[in-house]
Design a protein around this motif. Sequence first.
Motif, PDB file in Angstrom:
ATOM      1  N   ALA A  51      43.421  36.767  46.988  1.00 18.63           N
ATOM      2  CA  ALA A  51      42.012  36.437  46.805  1.00 18.63           C
ATOM      3  C   ALA A  51      41.827  35.500  45.624  1.00 18.63           C
ATOM      4  CB  ALA A  51      41.209  37.716  46.595  1.00 18.63           C
ATOM      5  N   LEU A  52      40.819  34.643  45.725  1.00 16.56           N
ATOM      6  CA  LEU A  52      40.430  33.786  44.611  1.00 16.56           C
ATOM      7  C   LEU A  52      39.043  34.227  44.158  1.00 16.56           C
ATOM      8  CD1 LEU A  52      41.371  31.351  42.903  1.00 16.56           C
ATOM      9  CD2 LEU A  52      40.004  29.898  44.424  1.00 16.56           C
ATOM     10  N   LEU A  53      38.961  34.712  42.924  1.00 14.85           N
ATOM     11  CA  LEU A  53      37.720  35.222  42.351  1.00 14.85           C
ATOM     12  C   LEU A  53      37.236  34.286  41.248  1.00 14.85           C
ATOM     13  CD1 LEU A  53      38.732  38.960  41.620  1.00 14.85           C
ATOM     14  CD2 LEU A  53      38.214  37.918  43.834  1.00 14.85           C
ATOM     15  N   PRO A  54      35.949  34.298  40.960  1.00  8.22           N
ATOM     16  CA  PRO A  54      35.503  33.654  39.725  1.00  8.22           C
ATOM     17  C   PRO A  54      35.976  34.484  38.536  1.00  8.22           C
ATOM     18  CG  PRO A  54      33.681  34.831  40.714  1.00  8.22           C
ATOM     19  CD  PRO A  54      34.828  34.933  41.688  1.00  8.22           C
ATOM     20  N   GLY A  55      36.223  33.830  37.411  1.00  5.24           N
ATOM     21  CA  GLY A  55      36.575  34.576  36.211  1.00  5.24           C
ATOM     22  C   GLY A  55      35.490  35.568  35.851  1.00  5.24           C
ATOM     23  N   LEU A  56      35.902  36.778  35.469  1.00  7.56           N
ATOM     24  CA  LEU A  56      34.932  37.804  35.098  1.00  7.56           C
ATOM     25  C   LEU A  56      34.279  37.467  33.757  1.00  7.56           C
ATOM     26  CD1 LEU A  56      36.753  41.114  36.068  1.00  7.56           C
ATOM     27  CD2 LEU A  56      35.566  39.464  37.535  1.00  7.56           C
ATOM     28  N   VAL A  57      33.087  37.999  33.568  1.00  9.07           N
ATOM     29  CA  VAL A  57      32.330  37.815  32.331  1.00  9.07           C
ATOM     30  C   VAL A  57      32.104  39.191  31.727  1.00  9.07           C
ATOM     31  CG1 VAL A  57      30.176  36.988  31.321  1.00  9.07           C
ATOM     32  CG2 VAL A  57      31.233  35.731  33.226  1.00  9.07           C
ATOM     33  N   ASP A  58      32.636  39.425  30.547  1.00  6.05           N
ATOM     34  CA  ASP A  58      32.515  40.727  29.878  1.00  6.05           C
ATOM     35  C   ASP A  58      31.629  40.552  28.654  1.00  6.05           C
ATOM     36  OD1 ASP A  58      32.776  43.220  28.719  1.00  6.05           O
ATOM     37  OD2 ASP A  58      34.914  43.380  29.132  1.00  6.05           O
ATOM     38  N   THR A  59      30.404  41.036  28.759  1.00 10.22           N
ATOM     39  CA  THR A  59      29.425  40.846  27.692  1.00 10.22           C
ATOM     40  C   THR A  59      29.443  41.959  26.648  1.00 10.22           C
ATOM     41  OG1 THR A  59      27.768  41.895  29.121  1.00 10.22           O
ATOM     42  CG2 THR A  59      27.855  39.484  29.131  1.00 10.22           C
ATOM     43  N   HIS A  60      30.472  42.812  26.686  1.00 11.04           N
ATOM     44  CA  HIS A  60      30.499  43.943  25.756  1.00 11.04           C
ATOM     45  C   HIS A  60      31.928  44.181  25.272  1.00 11.04           C
ATOM     46  CE1 HIS A  60      28.470  48.026  24.701  1.00 11.04           C
ATOM     47  NE2 HIS A  60      29.393  47.709  23.808  1.00 11.04           N
ATOM     48  N   VAL A  61      32.324  43.419  24.257  1.00  7.38           N
ATOM     49  CA  VAL A  61      33.686  43.504  23.720  1.00  7.38           C
ATOM     50  C   VAL A  61      33.617  43.561  22.198  1.00  7.38           C
ATOM     51  CG1 VAL A  61      35.925  42.341  23.534  1.00  7.38           C
ATOM     52  CG2 VAL A  61      34.629  42.225  25.680  1.00  7.38           C
ATOM     53  N   HIS A  62      34.336  44.518  21.617  1.00  6.47           N
ATOM     54  CA  HIS A  62      34.462  44.620  20.159  1.00  6.47           C
ATOM     55  C   HIS A  62      35.827  44.056  19.752  1.00  6.47           C
ATOM     56  CE1 HIS A  62      30.999  47.401  19.516  1.00  6.47           C
ATOM     57  NE2 HIS A  62      31.287  47.793  20.747  1.00  6.47           N
TER      58      HIS A  62
END
Length: 436
Positions: A51-62
């Motif tokens: 599968a080809l996915l869009p890159g994930l976006v993680d808005t909650h990283v410390h």
Amino acid sequence: MVDLVLRSRRVVTPAGVVPAAVSIAGERIVAVGAYDAPVEAGLELDLGDSALLPGLVDTHVHVNEPGRTEWEGFATATRAAAAGGVTTIIDMPLNSLPPTVDTEALKIKQAAASGQIHVDVGFWGGAIPGNAGKLPDLHAAGVFGFKAFLADSGVPEFPPLSAAELATALDTVDALFVVHAEDPDHLHDAASSAAYADFLASRPAEAEHAAIATAIAAARASGRRVHILHLSAAGALPLIAAAKADGVRVTAETCPHYLTLDAGSIPDGATEFKCCPPIRDAANADQLWRALADGLITCVVSDHSPCTPELKRQDTGDFAAAWGGIASVQLGLPVIWTAARERGYGLADVVDWMARRPADLAGLSRKGRIDVGADADLVVFDPDDTFTVDPHRLHHKNPVTPYAGKQLHGVVHATWLRGRRVTGDEAGGAFLSRED
């Protein structure tokens, strides 16, 4: 002629999972065509059934750098993110020293991260008692909004806001406020104990219910946007649904650990499972899944919050003394995919929850989607392959995770960031600001 063409029989697009050829010129996607369409390209790769996915976006990283870089740093956190198919993170303002509560602290954090990031990185600002007057300048400097705690954050330099102080902050600047919603009046001091049930009892669901009601009231009065972070207690969902029906600008997220882990299965002394708010029972998780599918919960993000093994008190297994936080930025995609497929959801659902919706939350219109004009952030993912989690093979700094030994479905084979393959050798990430 384009620079790169990636062909796959399973491309996850806004229109669904389709066979397609994705053409890339420079940093952007310039065409999404038929799988077998002829394209003149500098490099062409046929991924077949991967599968080809869009890159994930993680808005909650410390990330914790500078100041607590022994917990985590930009090089290790972003390398782990890329290995897990995450191409954009937004860093939380606390646990680093200084916390990102004014423009000078933002500059210090950006300087610390410069030259080290393997994915694109944005920053949240922090709202703490006494800094309301600094929020407009910090917002103008490009932070994506402001993090606020309604209970003790765990670090003394980032104290919580009262209900009145939250209302003042919302009135001061027209920005997105992301809120750690636990009410201190409903929290109890946990006695020293290796039993997870004792820790869980110290942070009851009512603490989330009360704090979410406070955040909703502030959003209602001000007309501002409020986002509830890491929702754990499903009993608060009716509060959010009712507020949204009234036109209040409130959204909510949850995390892989709340969706997939069960309080009743956590062994004594297993402090790698400690987080705040806490992991609750399987019936609660079922309700979170339903809210996610219905769109009441907006997205799934990691709340990657690592520390050293010593601070997890693995020597004593004392939940009261251990740092609360789960390191999972590299594992979120396979963790969620493993559970989602068992519940009958597809790759398009997971991409919606972990890529498009977090990008939309932050206003990043070129992220989180495979579409013409979007950044060429792409992930080759085999949804059928499996692996067993070995903490020592993860890229985050300290080998502590509650997923150790678990067999998961879904393997990330390659990641592209704005058209360039991420190898972990060259730090090619860029800083993002709200204007992006």
